[in-house]
Structure formats: C-alpha cells, structure tokens
Scaffold this active site. Structure first.
Site, PDB file in Angstrom:
ATOM      1  N   TYR A 127      -1.183   8.784  23.033  1.00 57.69           N
ATOM      2  CA  TYR A 127      -0.153   9.412  22.299  1.00 57.69           C
ATOM      3  C   TYR A 127      -0.567  10.780  22.069  1.00 57.69           C
ATOM      4  O   TYR A 127       0.175  11.518  21.479  1.00 57.69           O
ATOM      5  CB  TYR A 127       0.092   8.942  21.310  1.00 57.69           C
ATOM      6  CG  TYR A 127      -0.480   8.391  20.228  1.00 57.69           C
ATOM      7  CD1 TYR A 127      -1.107   9.521  19.492  1.00 57.69           C
ATOM      8  CD2 TYR A 127      -0.482   6.944  19.977  1.00 57.69           C
ATOM      9  CE1 TYR A 127      -2.130   9.006  18.518  1.00 57.69           C
ATOM     10  CE2 TYR A 127      -1.514   6.578  18.934  1.00 57.69           C
ATOM     11  CZ  TYR A 127      -2.188   7.530  18.340  1.00 57.69           C
ATOM     12  OH  TYR A 127      -3.059   7.218  17.114  1.00 57.69           O
ATOM     13  N   CYS A 136       3.020 -41.225   4.214  1.00 62.56           N
ATOM     14  CA  CYS A 136       4.049 -40.333   4.899  1.00 62.56           C
ATOM     15  C   CYS A 136       5.277 -40.217   3.964  1.00 62.56           C
ATOM     16  O   CYS A 136       5.673 -41.115   3.273  1.00 62.56           O
ATOM     17  CB  CYS A 136       4.619 -41.186   6.114  1.00 62.56           C
ATOM     18  SG  CYS A 136       5.990 -40.226   6.857  1.00 62.56           S
ATOM     19  N   LYS A 149       5.429   3.539  17.074  1.00 63.38           N
ATOM     20  CA  LYS A 149       4.327   3.911  16.221  1.00 63.38           C
ATOM     21  C   LYS A 149       3.620   2.202  16.359  1.00 63.38           C
ATOM     22  O   LYS A 149       4.210   1.406  15.797  1.00 63.38           O
ATOM     23  CB  LYS A 149       4.847   3.925  14.839  1.00 63.38           C
ATOM     24  CG  LYS A 149       3.478   4.234  13.777  1.00 63.38           C
ATOM     25  CD  LYS A 149       3.817   4.741  12.606  1.00 63.38           C
ATOM     26  CE  LYS A 149       2.713   5.244  11.799  1.00 63.38           C
ATOM     27  NZ  LYS A 149       1.698   4.084  11.417  1.00 63.38           N
ATOM     28  N   CYS A 188       8.930 -44.479  11.937  1.00 65.99           N
ATOM     29  CA  CYS A 188       9.348 -43.343  10.603  1.00 65.99           C
ATOM     30  C   CYS A 188      10.551 -42.742  11.115  1.00 65.99           C
ATOM     31  O   CYS A 188      10.621 -41.913  12.457  1.00 65.99           O
ATOM     32  CB  CYS A 188       8.014 -42.301  11.010  1.00 65.99           C
ATOM     33  SG  CYS A 188       8.221 -41.049  10.066  1.00 65.99           S
ATOM     34  N   CYS A 205       8.450 -42.214   5.788  1.00 65.14           N
ATOM     35  CA  CYS A 205       8.325 -43.583   5.893  1.00 65.14           C
ATOM     36  C   CYS A 205       7.504 -44.458   5.034  1.00 65.14           C
ATOM     37  O   CYS A 205       7.313 -45.642   5.059  1.00 65.14           O
ATOM     38  CB  CYS A 205       8.281 -44.029   7.336  1.00 65.14           C
ATOM     39  SG  CYS A 205       6.660 -43.702   7.890  1.00 65.14           S
ATOM     40  N   GLU A 231       8.536   8.034  20.036  1.00 68.46           N
ATOM     41  CA  GLU A 231       7.839   6.662  20.683  1.00 68.46           C
ATOM     42  C   GLU A 231       7.759   5.865  19.703  1.00 68.46           C
ATOM     43  O   GLU A 231       7.746   6.092  18.552  1.00 68.46           O
ATOM     44  CB  GLU A 231       6.573   7.688  21.150  1.00 68.46           C
ATOM     45  CG  GLU A 231       5.865   8.477  20.280  1.00 68.46           C
ATOM     46  CD  GLU A 231       4.881   9.458  20.989  1.00 68.46           C
ATOM     47  OE1 GLU A 231       3.593   9.314  20.527  1.00 68.46           O
ATOM     48  OE2 GLU A 231       5.108  10.152  21.915  1.00 68.46           O
ATOM     49  N   ASP A 282       0.907  -0.365  16.098  1.00 72.83           N
ATOM     50  CA  ASP A 282       0.268  -1.108  14.811  1.00 72.83           C
ATOM     51  C   ASP A 282      -0.754  -1.172  15.172  1.00 72.83           C
ATOM     52  O   ASP A 282      -1.462  -2.650  15.631  1.00 72.83           O
ATOM     53  CB  ASP A 282       0.887  -2.168  14.266  1.00 72.83           C
ATOM     54  CG  ASP A 282       0.580  -2.249  12.600  1.00 72.83           C
ATOM     55  OD1 ASP A 282       0.016  -1.500  12.314  1.00 72.83           O
ATOM     56  OD2 ASP A 282       1.175  -2.937  11.953  1.00 72.83           O
ATOM     57  N   TYR A 342       0.958  -1.257   0.071  1.00 69.89           N
ATOM     58  CA  TYR A 342       0.085   0.081   0.048  1.00 69.89           C
ATOM     59  C   TYR A 342       0.851   1.272  -0.047  1.00 69.89           C
ATOM     60  O   TYR A 342       0.888   2.331  -0.923  1.00 69.89           O
ATOM     61  CB  TYR A 342      -1.068   0.067   1.168  1.00 69.89           C
ATOM     62  CG  TYR A 342      -1.876   1.188   1.165  1.00 69.89           C
ATOM     63  CD1 TYR A 342      -1.624   2.564   1.744  1.00 69.89           C
ATOM     64  CD2 TYR A 342      -3.181   1.044   0.758  1.00 69.89           C
ATOM     65  CE1 TYR A 342      -2.355   3.469   1.681  1.00 69.89           C
ATOM     66  CE2 TYR A 342      -3.953   2.223   0.419  1.00 69.89           C
ATOM     67  CZ  TYR A 342      -3.534   3.338   1.124  1.00 69.89           C
ATOM     68  OH  TYR A 342      -4.500   4.362   1.324  1.00 69.89           O
ATOM     69  N   LYS A 345       9.441   4.389   9.336  1.00 70.21           N
ATOM     70  CA  LYS A 345       8.916   3.073   9.264  1.00 70.21           C
ATOM     71  C   LYS A 345      10.048   2.020   9.385  1.00 70.21           C
ATOM     72  O   LYS A 345      11.203   2.217   8.877  1.00 70.21           O
ATOM     73  CB  LYS A 345       8.083   2.793   8.017  1.00 70.21           C
ATOM     74  CG  LYS A 345       6.905   3.818   7.948  1.00 70.21           C
ATOM     75  CD  LYS A 345       5.657   3.353   8.758  1.00 70.21           C
ATOM     76  CE  LYS A 345       4.959   2.206   8.366  1.00 70.21           C
ATOM     77  NZ  LYS A 345       3.890   2.660   7.279  1.00 70.21           N
ATOM     78  N   GLU A 387      -3.669   4.905  20.503  1.00 74.27           N
ATOM     79  CA  GLU A 387      -3.955   3.476  19.609  1.00 74.27           C
ATOM     80  C   GLU A 387      -4.553   2.344  20.511  1.00 74.27           C
ATOM     81  O   GLU A 387      -3.849   1.901  21.587  1.00 74.27           O
ATOM     82  CB  GLU A 387      -2.684   3.129  18.996  1.00 74.27           C
ATOM     83  CG  GLU A 387      -2.728   2.382  17.757  1.00 74.27           C
ATOM     84  CD  GLU A 387      -2.828   3.048  16.528  1.00 74.27           C
ATOM     85  OE1 GLU A 387      -2.942   4.519  16.472  1.00 74.27           O
ATOM     86  OE2 GLU A 387      -2.508   2.426  15.600  1.00 74.27           O
ATOM     87  N   CYS A 418       1.069 -39.248  10.583  1.00 70.10           N
ATOM     88  CA  CYS A 418       1.707 -40.503   9.989  1.00 70.10           C
ATOM     89  C   CYS A 418       1.512 -41.448  11.114  1.00 70.10           C
ATOM     90  O   CYS A 418       1.727 -41.473  12.323  1.00 70.10           O
ATOM     91  CB  CYS A 418       3.148 -40.127   9.929  1.00 70.10           C
ATOM     92  SG  CYS A 418       4.139 -41.852   9.866  1.00 70.10           S
TER      93      CYS A 418
HETATM   94  S1  IVH Z   1       0.454  10.687  16.374  1.00 64.58           S
HETATM   95  C1  IVH Z   1      -1.461  14.387  14.127  1.00 64.58           C
HETATM   96  N1  IVH Z   1       1.753   8.975  17.637  1.00 64.58           N
HETATM   97  O1  IVH Z   1      -0.339   6.333  13.351  1.00 64.58           O
HETATM   98  C2  IVH Z   1      -0.531  13.023  14.669  1.00 64.58           C
HETATM   99  N2  IVH Z   1       0.277   8.157  15.923  1.00 64.58           N
HETATM  100  O2  IVH Z   1       0.120   7.283  10.399  1.00 64.58           O
HETATM  101  C3  IVH Z   1      -1.379  12.045  14.775  1.00 64.58           C
HETATM  102  N3  IVH Z   1       0.321   6.037  15.359  1.00 64.58           N
HETATM  103  O3  IVH Z   1      -3.527   7.618  12.812  1.00 64.58           O
HETATM  104  C4  IVH Z   1      -0.619  10.558  15.300  1.00 64.58           C
HETATM  105  N4  IVH Z   1       1.600   5.147  17.099  1.00 64.58           N
HETATM  106  O4  IVH Z   1      -3.170   5.657  14.191  1.00 64.58           O
HETATM  107  C5  IVH Z   1       0.595   9.176  16.638  1.00 64.58           C
HETATM  108  N5  IVH Z   1       3.031   7.441  18.802  1.00 64.58           N
HETATM  109  C6  IVH Z   1       2.169   7.582  17.912  1.00 64.58           C
HETATM  110  C7  IVH Z   1       1.415   6.570  17.161  1.00 64.58           C
HETATM  111  C8  IVH Z   1       0.598   6.987  15.984  1.00 64.58           C
HETATM  112  C9  IVH Z   1       0.394   5.077  15.933  1.00 64.58           C
HETATM  113  C10 IVH Z   1      -0.822   5.844  14.278  1.00 64.58           C
HETATM  114  C11 IVH Z   1      -2.139   6.422  14.395  1.00 64.58           C
HETATM  115  C12 IVH Z   1      -2.032   7.343  13.443  1.00 64.58           C
HETATM  116  C13 IVH Z   1      -1.114   7.015  12.399  1.00 64.58           C
HETATM  117  C14 IVH Z   1      -0.501   7.742  11.553  1.00 64.58           C
END
Ligand code: IVH
Length: 673
Positions: A227, A409, A117, A433, A412, A115, A119, A37, A315, A175, A427
């Site tokens: 966050y 299998c 990110k 075996c 054997c 910090e 998921d 993506y 990333k 998140e 098996c």
């Molecule tokens: S700050 C205006 N901090 O990443 C700033 N986002 O790609 C808003 N995310 O929509 C986001 N960890 O879902 C921020 N430590 C973090 C984050 C974080 C995950 C996600 C969040 C956001 C997306 C942006």
C-alpha cells in the site's frame, strides 16, 4: 478529577500502554484486545491535549511500537515508517476532511484513495536494481528487524521485479497477513497436536514472521498486500493510486478493493459497503484507510508527530472484546461430542451481541487456564463462531472458581468418556441421548445435507420433545394433523413443510451420505465417496482397503465409516428412508471427463499467460486437486518465473516439476502427465 489524580491517571495510562505495546509488538502476546488499547490510548491523548504542559517525548502517544528483539539484526528506516490516526465515527471522519480542506488552497480539487486497513504486520521491502535485498518489520518506526530470510518465503512477494522502469532503489511497504482460512487450518492442526494456538490471524502472522528458522515461515500461509512506496527517483509518480497500479505491474499484490473517489460522501459510502462485505473477505480487516490521492498535496499537508495529515484510518467495530465468563455449559453434539460453551456477560463484538462462545474442548480449557468469573477476550470474525481466545490474567479477582468437568451427560445422564489421547469428551448414550438425536436430525435437514426447507433447529427440538420424531426416517412419516398441533405452526406452514419433505426425497448420493452424519465425513469426503463407489450398496459393502483408496480417506475415517454401516440401527434407518421414497440418481463420472482425477498439484512462481488462480481453476476442472504446499504426496509442481521455496522443496523431495510451457501443454491436453 483533581489535577493530582488526573496526573496519576496519566502516569498509569502511560505505564499500561508501554506494557501493552511491549506485549503486542515484541512478545506477540497482547493481553487486551485492540479496542481496549485504542480506548486507553485515546484517554491518554485527551489528557495530554488538555494539559500540554504534561506532554513528554517518552509518552506512548509520541512513538509507534516498541524496541525490536535483539536476536534479529536491526534495520534503520531511512524514511520512517509512521502510523495512522484513527477515527471511529462519521463525525470524526468529516472533521478529518474539514481539516484537510482547510489546509489546502481554497476549493482545490482532490481525490481520496480508499483501501481496506489490513490487520497484519507492516513490512518494508527494499529492491536494488529490481532485486529484493531486504525485508524489515516496522519496529518502532525508525528501527525495525531484518526479516529478509522470512519475507523471501512469502509467495506474493516478488524476488525480482517484473516489467521495466523501476528506480535503482525502490522501497515498497505493505502488510503481511494470514488469510482467515489458513489461520483456522493452522489453529485446528495446533489443537489436534495439542500445541499452542494463535489468538487471531494477526498474531499468527506476527509469530510466523518472527522466526529465526525460515522453514517454519515458509510452511505458514502468509500473503503481502502493498500500500505504499518510497522511490529513489523523485517525481516517478504523481498519485498514490498511480503508484499502486505501477507496483502491481512490477509484480506486487495490491488491494483489489482500491477505489479513488471525489469526496467524503463517497468515502462514507465506501466504508459502508466494505463493512457489509467484511465477513466475506478472505482476510481480516479492521477498518478503511482514506488517503489524499495526489502526492503533491500529500507533501503540502505533511505529518504531525506520529501520523500523516493526509491519511486517516476509519476503524470498524471491533472483532475482539473483553467480557466476563459467567458459567460454562456442556452441550452434546450429533456424534456425542460434549463441547464446553462459555456463557458470557453479553458483549457487542463483530457486529452482534455475543453471550455464548465456544471453548472447543477440555484441552482448550486447560490451555487457556480459564476459570469462572475470569475476564476473557472473545473474538467473532467472519462466519466463524465466537470463541474465547484468551484470559486477561491481570484482571483475575479473588472470587474466581474452577470449571467443574461433568462425568455424566447433562442430557441423558449416560457416563461421559474420554478416549486416551483425545481432547474430546463423549456421551456414551448414543441414540438414547435426546441431544444426539436432535443434533443428528438438525444436521440431516440442514442446507448442505438434505436441504429441507423450513425445518430449522427450533422446530426439530420441538418435534423431538413432543415425541413426533425419534429418527430422521420419522420425518418422512409426518402428517398434517400432527404438525398443526405444534406451537406456532399453522395449516399453511405445516403443508409447506410436508411439501419440502416431499421435495427432499429426491436427492443426490453425496448429499445423502453427508446427511447421515458419519463421524469425520464432511461434504468433500461424502462427495469423494459417492464418486468412487457410485452406489450406496457398494460403499456399505466396502472393506478397509477399498475405503482407503478414496481421496481424503485415512484409517480413522475408514474405521468410522465401517462402524457406522456395521451398526444395525443405522442400516435400519437407511432401509426405512429408502422405503419412504428417499432416492438419488446413480451418477457415474465418465472416464476422460476428469483426466487428472486423483492428482495433486502445486502452483508456484509467476505465470505469464494467466494468473495462478486461473491455472488452479483449470486444473481443478480437469479433476486435479491443487494444494498450497509441497509434500511427498504432490504429483507435480508447476513453477512459473521466480519460484522460491516450494520449487526448492519439490526438488528436495524429488517431486516432478514442470515450467509454464509444460503446464500449458497439460492444460490443453497435449501432454498426459
Ligand atoms: S498506510 C504513513 N495503508 O495500519 C501511512 N497502512 O495504523 C502509513 N495498515 O502501520 C500506513 N492497511 O500496518 C496504510 N491500506 C493501508 C493499511 C495500513 C493496514 C496498517 C499499517 C500501519 C498501520 C497504521
């Protein structure tokens, strides 16, 4: 590329990205991994940058996410929930830093907050007078879905704020995610029940939040890490890190990984150190977010269409990738279980090149609908073995072929059988075996079992193939001369192995039981069995009823244990092992040392005198098991302030509930619950 074909490519990219974002945000069924993506998104951004005249408000680059589902009511975000720009390299991060410094007054000192990110799913929580009144998803950034009923079930979200000094209206953003362990357990259960599994923890979190029935959400292991904050009073905070520290005091979970640093060099060092610990974290992260810490400077920097200028996401290498399924091999395990293994076009994912991935079992092949030649998504996260998680059906060619399920299998040639209702093919060759023998010996030697240093998988295979060993007992009869005949085995390493074998003779009963490789007897069960029966003889003589009295042992495990010890061959191997000097001390755990053994507890709500994990450790030290959810088997629920759904469930089920004072009394030994 000519202008007209470039224009066509742009339209195609927009269409594809719209489609993918609809699948991702609305359906929770993405058909490509995030990296793919991101690649398409960047390609579109590049074309739009080159041809500003083609820009359009309805391009996927101009908005975040997709329309919310109609079955949830809508919530308008007064302050839009924006997204972050991504960078993928050190150079791009330095460019970001240069842009930031270029926009600030010359030489102005500032800091970066670093910090993880996370998921998961971005969520906004609204508190009025310190009380949670609304939870909402991001949706398209301006309008999201009302998921108040669901966020209330998430333990780490305070229903009422702690402490003091909060503004009348406080909006907290963060998140919601599913920790890896909870995700694996959820999928394992789904596989056993033959129901739908989730592709990754993010999808599981999204699916869990998009529930009209919040009881389902409550049963899912979700957490929220905050966050960001939008407060009704201006000037409440002067820095991002200060705001997070205050959020923590008000009762929100914030990242323990937060660091405030002076410059971009320190940001890069932070990135490297968290990347190296990525696999050890309890949850998935897909990068690092760097934010200018001073709020006044954030304001000065402002936003461009979809993202702030004061923050960037750096990333990590992807944990999901697309590749091609070339073949499927059937591998025989220690218990005879035959596992289909996907042979893939090698692909770099989760930091390594992956060419094999598990397909689990036949049901999984059917569930995925996968065929040879298909384009598939592989996932490798943490210590979990790589898995094929999805077929990209849109990319299926005409030349795909069905996977042929063997009837014999592959090692054997004994017939394979599939017990009624079971997904696993087995098996029937038993110890005839060679594959089962090899796997059994590898398991016996492994670190958590007999821990035979230097006896790795390759060496076991070599020794079985050379006819040096047939069973685990043969290991202890090995001689120097036999070993030094093996490929790449010098005199010194042969002696080291013999020393390691000597050392391994002195073991513990839990290790020995685990090493035997009895079906369904993992480390924890082996240790419960050892604690309960104290001696191997007592365990071997146990009937079903006695076995069922052991923690974690149900009828199926009991029957595996009984049939293992009823098999002559197994008894003979155990006799030989003892004859070869394998021994362990008989350890009886003193009564009173673990006064809460056998009890299952659940902790919920906020405790004042300690954190929940401290309470958990203390209970465990007294022998109690601490579970994550309440069931009829729960002995006691200790409920702190603002306890929610778990307390309700305990009350419904008539499970004993005590408050923090009661818990302290139990922990100090004054109250014998
Ligand atoms: S700050 C205006 N901090 O990443 C700033 N986002 O790609 C808003 N995310 O929509 C986001 N960890 O879902 C921020 N430590 C973090 C984050 C974080 C995950 C996600 C969040 C956001 C997306 C942006």
């Amino acid at each position: 590329m000519s202008d007209s074909s470039l224009r066509a490519r742009l339209e195609a990219l927009r269409k594809q990205l719209h489609e993918h974002s609809y699948r991702y945000y609305v359906l929770d069924e993405p058909s490509i991994p995030d990296v793919e993506y991101d690649r398409l998104f960047r390609e579109l951004q590049d074309i739009e940058r080159e041809h500003p005249e083609w820009r359009s408000d309805d391009s996927p680059t101009q908005r975040v996410g997709a329309e919310p589902l109609s079955s949830f009511s809508q919530v308008r975000h007064e302050t839009p929930m924006l997204s972050l720009d991504n960078v993928f390299s050190e150079q791009e991060l330095r460019d970001f830093d240069r842009r930031v410094r270029g926009r600030l007054d010359d030489g102005q000192a500032f800091h970066y907050a670093c910090e993880p990110k996370l998921d998961g799913i971005a969520v906004s929580l609204l508190y009025v007078d310190g009380v949670l009144v609304r939870g909402a998803t991001r949706g398209d950034g301006r309008v999201g879905e009302d998921i108040t009923h669901n966020v209330r079930t998430v333990d780490s979200i305070p229903l009422k704020l702690q402490g003091e000094g909060w503004p009348v209206e406080l909006e907290v953003r963060g998140e919601i995610y599913m920790p890896r362990q909870g995700f694996e357990a959820l999928n394992m259960r789904a596989r056993e029940e033959g129901s739908k599994t989730f592709v990754n923890p993010r999808n599981a979190a999204a699916g869990s939040l998009r529930q009209l029935d919040s009881r389902i959400t409550a049963s899912r292991p979700l957490e929220m890490c905050c966050y960001g904050v939008v407060a009704s009073d201006d000037g409440l905070f002067s820095s991002h890190s200060g705001a997070l520290a205050q959020l923590k005091r008000w009762g929100f979970l914030t990242s323990v990984e937060l660091a405030v640093v002076d410059d971009i060099e320190a940001c890069l060092a932070y990135y490297e150190q968290l990347l190296s610990r990525r696999d050890q974290l309890a949850y998935d992260i897909d990068g690092i977010v760097f934010k200018v810490d001073e709020l006044a400077l954030q304001e000065q920097l402002g936003f461009v269409s979809r993202a702030p200028r004061w923050a960037i996401a750096h990333k990590f290498p992807a944990q999901e990738e697309v590749t091609t399924l070339r073949d499927v091999e059937f591998q025989v395990g220690r218990t005879g279980a035959v596992t289909p293994v996907a042979k893939l076009e090698p692909v770099f994912v989760g930091g390594v090149t992956v060419s094999n991935a598990t397909l689990h079992n036949l049901d999984e092949i059917e569930r995925l609908g996968v065929k040879l030649g298909d384009t598939v998504i592989v996932r490798r996260a943490g210590d979990v073995i790589p898995q094929v998680v999805q077929v990209v059906t849109e990319r299926r060619g005409d030349d795909v072929r069905d996977i042929v399920i063997p009837s014999c299998c592959p090692v054997c040639e004994s017939p394979l059988e599939r017990a009624p209702g079971e997904a696993v093919l087995r098996c029937t060759g038993g110890l005839v075996c060679a594959a089962q023998r090899k796997e059994g010996i590898k398991h016996f030697a492994s670190r958590k079992a007999m821990d035979i240093d230097g006896l790795g998988d390759k060496l076991v295979e070599q020794m079985v193939e050379a006819g040096l060993i047939d069973s685990v007992a043969d290991l202890f009869r090995l001689e120097q001369a036999q070993l030094s005949g093996l490929e790449r085995m010098g005199e010194k390493s042969a002696q080291n192995l013999l020393d390691a074998l000597s050392k391994a003779r002195n073991t513990t009963l839990p290790r020995f039981l685990f090493a035997l490789g009895i079906r369904e007897v993992g480390e924890a069960t082996a240790s419960n069995l050892a604690k309960h029966f104290v001696s191997l003889e007592a365990l071997m003589a146990a009937d079903e009823e006695q076995l069922l009295a052991v923690d974690d042992v149900g009828p199926i495990v009991a029957s595996h244990i009984r049939s293992f010890f009823a098999t002559d061959h197994n008894r003979e191997i155990i006799r030989q092992l003892r004859e070869q000097g394998v021994h362990w001390p008989e350890e009886r755990i003193e009564e009173g040392e673990q006064p809460m053994a056998g009890q299952t507890w659940v902790l919920t709500g906020n405790l004042e005198s300690m954190t929940r994990s401290e309470a958990k450790e203390k209970l465990q030290a007294l022998g109690a098991k601490v579970a994550g959810s309440v069931s009829a088997k729960t002995d006691c629920v200790a409920a702190g302030a603002n306890a929610g759904s778990k307390l309700k469930k305990a009350e419904e089920l008539g499970v004993k509930v005590i408050d923090e004072g009661g818990l302290l009394a139990v922990l100090s030994g004054q109250d014998k619950t």
